[in-house]
Design an enzyme around this catalytic site. Structure first.
Site, PDB file in Angstrom:
ATOM      1  CG  ASP A   1      11.373 -44.558  72.750  1.00 27.85           C
ATOM      2  OD1 ASP A   1      12.039 -44.588  73.797  1.00 27.85           O
ATOM      3  OD2 ASP A   1      10.299 -45.176  72.609  1.00 27.85           O
TER       4      ASP A   1
ATOM      5  CG  ASP B   1      12.033 -50.260  75.396  1.00 30.57           C
ATOM      6  OD1 ASP B   1      12.779 -51.117  74.882  1.00 30.57           O
ATOM      7  OD2 ASP B   1      12.252 -49.744  76.505  1.00 30.57           O
TER       8      ASP B   1
ATOM      9  CG  ASP C   1       6.378 -46.174  71.655  1.00 30.19           C
ATOM     10  OD1 ASP C   1       5.543 -46.719  72.410  1.00 30.19           O
ATOM     11  OD2 ASP C   1       7.512 -45.852  72.045  1.00 30.19           O
TER      12      ASP C   1
END
Length: 229
Positions: A12, A14, A187
């Site tokens: 991922d 961001d 996250d």
């Protein structure tokens, strides 16, 4: 899966490889350079971001909103603005721990893929700056002139869409899930569908929700940016 199966390192972007949300930061940047109304844009941007964090985002509505200023400014101005965004906002946040993680997988011979729910206009230059050639991002529809319409092309790489888009990416290479070994760093609980699909899920700089799930399931937890927590 065969003993010589290709190994994929999926990331991922961001709050995983970056200590910020590039989509949100781009929105703030467009206000700073005078492309959007400061009060109205900030209000709507904050609302969409809250929906993203809560897992209730309508990605089609968000992309129309997020790409509107770019679409209205046109290709030349958009490219120049993004180059400035890279210099002023992104480059200072391409931090050594994230670069080291990528290089660790590159040195191991893994195929590197960034899989993000942020659109391709914002993220492709970031992936290039990180040295990752393969990007699965939200693809944008284009009109007859080749410029963005504000709509999404195909399946958005968001929540379950990340799994679908990865399956498409694998199929283009003649692979299925059983032909590869996959590690995914993320996250967010928005990425649970893909975290649950891969062989090795790694909760990376996880929010409270994902951290609790990772602890309960015995997943590895990696805090790349403790100073930005």
């Amino acid at each position: 899966m065969t003993p010589t199966a290709p190994t994929l390192a999926l990331f991922d972007l961001d709050h995983t490889l970056l200590p910020l949300d590039s989509d949100y930061a781009w929105g703030q940047f467009t206000t700073r350079i005078g492309w959007t109304d400061p009060v109205d844009f900030a209000r709507r941007n904050d609302e969409f971001f809250a929906h993203y964090q809560a897992g209730t985002l309508d990605v089609h509505d968000y992309v129309r909103f997020a790409i509107d200023a770019v679409r209205r400014q046109g290709p030349e101005a958009a490219q120049a603005a993004h180059a400035r965004f890279m210099r002023e906002v992104i480059a200072p946040n391409l931090l050594p721990p994230a670069r080291a993680l990528i290089e660790q997988h590159r040195a191991a011979g893994d195929e590197l893929v960034i899989v993000t729910a942020t659109n391709e206009f914002v993220t492709r230059p970031i992936a290039q700056a990180l040295g990752v050639a393969e990007l699965v991002a939200v693809e944008l529809e284009r009109d007859a002139s080749g410029w963005y319409t504000g709509e999404i092309r195909g399946t958005p790489s968001f929540r379950e869409g990340k799994v679908a888009r990865l399956e498409q990416w694998l199929a283009q290479r003649g692979w299925g899930w059983d032909d590869v070994h996959t590690t995914f760093y993320s996250d967010s609980t928005n990425d649970l569908p893909l975290l649950e699909k891969v062989h090795t899920p790694v909760a990376t700089n996880p929010g409270a929700g994902l951290r609790a799930i990772a602890q309960a399931r015995g997943w590895r937890i990696l805090d790349l940016f403790p100073d930005h927590a």
